[in-house]
Design a protein around this motif. Sequence first.
Motif, mmCIF file in Angstrom:
data_model
loop_
_atom_site.group_PDB
_atom_site.id
_atom_site.type_symbol
_atom_site.label_atom_id
_atom_site.label_comp_id
_atom_site.label_asym_id
_atom_site.label_seq_id
_atom_site.Cartn_x
_atom_site.Cartn_y
_atom_site.Cartn_z
ATOM 1 N N UNK A 132 5.108 4.470 21.975
ATOM 2 C CA UNK A 132 6.310 3.972 22.658
ATOM 3 C C UNK A 132 6.832 2.760 21.886
ATOM 4 N N UNK A 133 8.028 2.860 21.281
ATOM 5 C CA UNK A 133 8.532 1.756 20.441
ATOM 6 C C UNK A 133 8.580 0.417 21.160
ATOM 7 N N UNK A 134 8.828 0.427 22.462
ATOM 8 C CA UNK A 134 8.912 -0.829 23.211
ATOM 9 C C UNK A 134 7.580 -1.548 23.274
ATOM 10 N N UNK A 135 6.494 -0.793 23.114
ATOM 11 C CA UNK A 135 5.167 -1.394 23.203
ATOM 12 C C UNK A 135 4.585 -1.779 21.843
ATOM 13 N N UNK A 136 5.362 -1.584 20.787
ATOM 14 C CA UNK A 136 4.868 -1.870 19.441
ATOM 15 C C UNK A 136 5.447 -3.150 18.856
ATOM 16 N N UNK A 137 6.298 -3.837 19.604
ATOM 17 C CA UNK A 137 6.988 -5.000 19.055
ATOM 18 C C UNK A 137 6.034 -6.105 18.627
ATOM 19 N N UNK A 138 5.018 -6.384 19.448
ATOM 20 C CA UNK A 138 4.090 -7.458 19.122
ATOM 21 C C UNK A 138 3.375 -7.192 17.805
ATOM 22 N N UNK A 139 2.878 -5.961 17.631
ATOM 23 C CA UNK A 139 2.211 -5.605 16.381
ATOM 24 C C UNK A 139 3.203 -5.598 15.231
ATOM 25 N N UNK A 170 -9.473 -6.476 20.011
ATOM 26 C CA UNK A 170 -10.891 -6.690 19.693
ATOM 27 C C UNK A 170 -11.624 -5.400 19.345
ATOM 28 N N UNK A 171 -10.905 -4.422 18.792
ATOM 29 C CA UNK A 171 -11.514 -3.156 18.409
ATOM 30 C C UNK A 171 -10.823 -2.626 17.150
ATOM 31 N N UNK A 172 -11.489 -1.728 16.395
ATOM 32 C CA UNK A 172 -10.807 -1.137 15.237
ATOM 33 C C UNK A 172 -9.555 -0.393 15.685
ATOM 34 N N UNK A 173 -8.524 -0.489 14.867
ATOM 35 C CA UNK A 173 -7.255 0.156 15.214
ATOM 36 C C UNK A 173 -6.655 0.796 13.974
ATOM 37 N N UNK A 174 -6.018 1.939 14.175
ATOM 38 C CA UNK A 174 -5.297 2.642 13.118
ATOM 39 C C UNK A 174 -3.815 2.404 13.329
ATOM 40 N N UNK A 175 -3.140 1.968 12.278
ATOM 41 C CA UNK A 175 -1.708 1.706 12.336
ATOM 42 C C UNK A 175 -0.987 2.756 11.506
ATOM 43 N N UNK A 176 -0.082 3.485 12.137
ATOM 44 C CA UNK A 176 0.665 4.527 11.460
ATOM 45 C C UNK A 176 2.003 3.956 11.000
ATOM 46 N N UNK A 177 2.211 3.930 9.703
ATOM 47 C CA UNK A 177 3.409 3.300 9.156
ATOM 48 C C UNK A 177 4.156 4.267 8.257
ATOM 49 N N UNK A 178 5.454 4.011 8.161
ATOM 50 C CA UNK A 178 6.304 4.758 7.233
ATOM 51 C C UNK A 178 7.321 3.789 6.682
ATOM 52 N N UNK A 179 7.225 3.509 5.374
ATOM 53 C CA UNK A 179 8.084 2.507 4.736
ATOM 54 C C UNK A 179 7.979 1.206 5.531
ATOM 55 N N UNK A 180 9.077 0.757 6.134
ATOM 56 C CA UNK A 180 9.041 -0.505 6.872
ATOM 57 C C UNK A 180 8.993 -0.280 8.374
ATOM 58 N N UNK A 181 8.586 0.919 8.810
ATOM 59 C CA UNK A 181 8.556 1.224 10.239
ATOM 60 C C UNK A 181 7.127 1.429 10.724
ATOM 61 N N UNK A 182 6.818 0.850 11.869
ATOM 62 C CA UNK A 182 5.539 1.078 12.536
ATOM 63 C C UNK A 182 5.751 2.194 13.553
ATOM 64 N N UNK A 183 5.039 3.307 13.373
ATOM 65 C CA UNK A 183 5.252 4.487 14.216
ATOM 66 C C UNK A 183 4.289 4.563 15.388
ATOM 67 N N UNK A 211 5.945 -7.329 14.751
ATOM 68 C CA UNK A 211 6.307 -8.669 14.293
ATOM 69 C C UNK A 211 5.205 -9.299 13.461
ATOM 70 N N UNK A 212 3.958 -9.052 13.853
ATOM 71 C CA UNK A 212 2.831 -9.609 13.111
ATOM 72 C C UNK A 212 2.600 -8.901 11.789
ATOM 73 N N UNK A 213 2.825 -7.605 11.784
ATOM 74 C CA UNK A 213 2.352 -6.782 10.683
ATOM 75 C C UNK A 213 3.384 -6.417 9.642
ATOM 76 N N UNK A 214 4.638 -6.285 10.010
ATOM 77 C CA UNK A 214 5.606 -5.664 9.115
ATOM 78 C C UNK A 214 5.706 -6.282 7.725
ATOM 79 N N UNK A 268 -2.611 -7.421 17.989
ATOM 80 C CA UNK A 268 -3.540 -7.694 16.896
ATOM 81 C C UNK A 268 -4.381 -8.916 17.256
ATOM 82 N N UNK A 269 -5.680 -8.841 16.982
ATOM 83 C CA UNK A 269 -6.572 -9.923 17.392
ATOM 84 C C UNK A 269 -7.161 -10.688 16.207
#
Length: 295
Positions: free
Chosen positions: A274-281, A241-254, A283-286, A86-87
């Motif tokens: 890939x769940x391993x690549x979503x950790x940074x987002x 630095x670009x628009x992004x779509x975040x797919x979420x379900x309850x407290x999970x980032x998919x 932590x910031x977003x949840x 996230x930027x």
Amino acid sequence: MTTIGDFFGGERGRLFGLAYRLLGSAADAEDVVQEAFLRWHAADQRVIEAPGTWLTKVVTNLCLNHLTSARVRHERTGPWLPEPVLTGHGDLGPLETAEQRESVSFALLVLLERLTPVERAVFVLREAFGYPYEDIAALVSTSEGNCRQLHSRARRRIGDGRTRFAAPDEHARRLAERFLTAARSGDLLALEELLAADVTAWVDVGPSSRRTVRGRDEVGRLAGTALARFAPRTLITEANAAPALLFVRADALLGVSVLDIDEARIRNLHTVTDPRKLESVRRRLLPATTDRARS
């Protein structure tokens, strides 16, 4: 009085931004920055004449070592994608110019995979941070002349795939909103009209499941199917630095889809689940996502 920790804290954002651009991985960049801090803490501060430069060299060398490891070479096969970041929080440093924003884009980070580790370091230090060749040469332990050659070679190697998308932020976000609205309504025709004829979609589910889809019809069907499933629980934000779509379900980032947009169309979609690549987002977003996710 400025302490060792205070000085490093002021440098952390810049160092993380450098490491992320070199590695394409937020998790690995954090590890590198932490190792740099340990080395900084253990060093004799009295003999370091230029602390910022010293730290930059340490981070650069750690990244070069990482990029040459067998594990990284093995993992980065097929349509590999970097970790989204996230930027909106300044984590990647200033993104005020077109060059700074491009330097963290998925499109460029994917192209940087074509380069050798030292070419990548020279390119990033020159293009994203504006270092003079003399300083870059000292950072990567080569001559100034060789540094110029490495930079020129790097530009040639990524030049045929390099595309700058200069859509203003508000315009890009509105187009992303239209894209999401079309998906929610199931309007495949409206969805396809927002895509460039030669649009490409990359999907990174993990090392064993990565694919690339090209063309308006194929990408439109893929996006329509995926977004129809997730659209009611999709948020729009900015990543890399670009628009992004975040797919979420309850407290999970998919998953996260990062869009490359020009003045009229979506040119590329980069989707990471890939769940391993979503950790940074995550932590910031949840905390915010949990409150805002739609059922």
